[in-house]
Design a protein around this motif. Structure first.
Motif, short mmCIF file in Angstrom:
data_model
loop_
_atom_site.label_atom_id
_atom_site.label_comp_id
_atom_site.label_asym_id
_atom_site.label_seq_id
_atom_site.Cartn_x
_atom_site.Cartn_y
_atom_site.Cartn_z
N THR A 37 97.31 -50.22 -14.25
CA THR A 37 96.09 -50.79 -13.67
C THR A 37 95.43 -51.83 -14.56
OG1 THR A 37 94.79 -48.94 -14.58
CG2 THR A 37 95.63 -48.70 -12.33
N LEU A 38 96.03 -52.18 -15.69
CA LEU A 38 95.47 -53.21 -16.56
C LEU A 38 95.85 -54.59 -16.02
CD1 LEU A 38 96.27 -51.78 -20.10
CD2 LEU A 38 94.09 -51.66 -18.89
N VAL A 39 94.88 -55.44 -15.87
CA VAL A 39 95.13 -56.78 -15.35
C VAL A 39 95.94 -57.59 -16.35
CG1 VAL A 39 94.07 -58.93 -14.56
CG2 VAL A 39 93.01 -56.74 -14.00
N GLY A 40 97.07 -58.11 -15.91
CA GLY A 40 97.88 -58.96 -16.75
C GLY A 40 98.72 -58.23 -17.78
N VAL A 41 98.78 -56.89 -17.70
CA VAL A 41 99.56 -56.10 -18.65
C VAL A 41 100.59 -55.28 -17.88
CG1 VAL A 41 99.50 -54.31 -20.44
CG2 VAL A 41 97.63 -55.97 -20.26
N GLU A 42 101.84 -55.33 -18.29
CA GLU A 42 102.90 -54.61 -17.60
C GLU A 42 102.77 -53.11 -17.81
OE1 GLU A 42 107.80 -54.55 -17.31
OE2 GLU A 42 106.77 -55.94 -18.66
N LYS A 43 102.95 -52.36 -16.76
CA LYS A 43 102.90 -50.91 -16.81
C LYS A 43 103.94 -50.35 -17.76
CE LYS A 43 103.55 -46.90 -13.77
NZ LYS A 43 103.72 -46.47 -12.36
N ASP A 44 103.55 -49.31 -18.52
CA ASP A 44 104.48 -48.65 -19.43
C ASP A 44 104.21 -47.15 -19.41
OD1 ASP A 44 106.21 -47.80 -21.35
OD2 ASP A 44 105.41 -49.04 -22.98
N ALA A 45 104.91 -46.44 -18.52
CA ALA A 45 104.68 -45.00 -18.36
C ALA A 45 105.29 -44.19 -19.48
CB ALA A 45 105.26 -44.53 -17.02
N SER A 46 106.09 -44.81 -20.35
CA SER A 46 106.74 -44.09 -21.44
C SER A 46 106.17 -44.46 -22.81
CB SER A 46 108.25 -44.33 -21.42
OG SER A 46 108.54 -45.70 -21.63
N ALA A 47 105.02 -45.11 -22.83
CA ALA A 47 104.42 -45.51 -24.10
C ALA A 47 104.04 -44.28 -24.93
CB ALA A 47 103.19 -46.36 -23.85
N ASN A 48 104.28 -44.34 -26.22
CA ASN A 48 103.94 -43.25 -27.13
C ASN A 48 102.58 -43.51 -27.78
OD1 ASN A 48 106.57 -41.83 -26.96
ND2 ASN A 48 107.33 -43.71 -27.90
N ALA A 49 101.87 -42.42 -28.08
CA ALA A 49 100.55 -42.56 -28.66
C ALA A 49 100.20 -41.35 -29.52
CB ALA A 49 99.50 -42.74 -27.57
N LYS A 50 99.25 -41.56 -30.41
CA LYS A 50 98.70 -40.45 -31.20
C LYS A 50 97.21 -40.66 -31.36
CE LYS A 50 99.73 -42.54 -35.73
NZ LYS A 50 100.42 -42.34 -37.03
N LEU A 51 96.48 -39.56 -31.42
CA LEU A 51 95.04 -39.64 -31.65
C LEU A 51 94.75 -39.80 -33.13
CD1 LEU A 51 93.50 -36.94 -29.25
CD2 LEU A 51 93.82 -39.39 -28.86
N MET A 52 93.69 -40.53 -33.42
CA MET A 52 93.29 -40.77 -34.80
C MET A 52 91.95 -40.11 -35.12
SD MET A 52 95.90 -42.52 -35.58
CE MET A 52 95.48 -43.06 -37.23
N ASN A 53 91.21 -39.71 -34.10
CA ASN A 53 89.89 -39.09 -34.26
C ASN A 53 89.61 -38.20 -33.07
OD1 ASN A 53 88.74 -40.71 -36.61
ND2 ASN A 53 89.12 -42.37 -35.16
N ASN A 54 88.58 -37.36 -33.19
CA ASN A 54 88.01 -36.72 -32.01
C ASN A 54 87.35 -37.81 -31.16
OD1 ASN A 54 88.71 -34.13 -32.93
ND2 ASN A 54 86.79 -33.92 -34.04
N ILE A 55 87.52 -37.72 -29.84
CA ILE A 55 86.99 -38.74 -28.93
C ILE A 55 86.03 -38.09 -27.95
CG2 ILE A 55 87.59 -40.34 -27.06
CD1 ILE A 55 90.24 -40.85 -28.51
#
Length: 214
Positions: A37-55
């Motif tokens: 749903t990001l305008v101008g950004v290709e979808k990436d359902a397999s992107a990896n991520a990690k948290l850096m702080n409590n949010i």
């Protein structure tokens, strides 16, 4: 209705350089990336991520009885991975941090939680969901609505409400056909059928191991 800014986090989404999510704006950007749903950004359902702080997305969503605090203009949440056809298939490591103040209120929706649907290759670990409110139709939980992959060391202390007489309302996971391990729920869970503290409905192929209801 209040809205949340979107800011791209550091990282590339790869296993070697996962996105480093440390703010609510970065979390919303990541959800938009996975959901396409990001305008101008290709979808990436397999992107990896990690948290850096409590949010914290919203302050004071629940009262002492874990009921929704009324009269506030909460920023709404859109779950990461919206259906079986658009599931999240990456690795998300909470690193022991928490996400607080998620607000989702649509009594007819399915696939609801921090994650809506986790695909067979998806892995969520080491994250807690606090002070959040999820009201939906079915197939919802604090951490994920439907899990076909792996949930490990995740927890929920939020309010989860399913409205329809159908499967899958759970504190951590609504419906599981993957693996749920070392997870716990201390939140409030309510519904009509297939309701559970950690998992509402576990399919025959699903594995639930070493979990605690409270």
């Amino acid at each position: 209705m209040a809205k949340q800014n979107h800011i791209k986090p550091k990282g590339k989404g790869t296993a070697e350089k996962p996105y480093q999510i440390g703010t609510a704006a970065e979390l919303y950007w990541f959800a938009g990336l996975v959901n396409g749903t990001l305008v101008g950004v290709e979808k990436d359902a397999s992107a990896n991520a990690k948290l850096m702080n409590n949010i914290t997305v919203n302050e004071g969503v629940l009262d002492a009885n874990k009921d929704l605090v009324s009269g506030k203009d909460f920023i709404p949440w859109t779950p990461i991975g919206t259906s079986d056809d658009d599931a999240y298939t990456g690795t998300f490591d909470g690193k022991g941090y928490t996400i607080s103040g998620l607000y989702f209120n649509n009594p007819t929706s399915y696939y609801v939680g921090l994650f809506g649907c986790i695909g067979a290759n998806g892995k969520i670990s080491n994250v807690g969901v606090l002070d959040s409110y999820f009201q939906f139709g079915a197939q919802g939980g604090g951490v994920c609505g439907v899990n076909n992959g792996e949930l490990q060391k995740c927890s929920n202390s939020s309010t989860v409400i399913g409205n329809e007489r159908s499967e899958a309302i759970g504190g951590v996971c609504g419906k599981n056909s993957g693996t749920v391990r070392d997870c716990k729920n201390t939140g409030s869970v309510s519904g009509q059928e297939f309701v559970g503290g950690v998992c509402g409905y576990n399919k025959d192929s699903g594995i639930i191991d070493n979990t605690a209801l409270n």
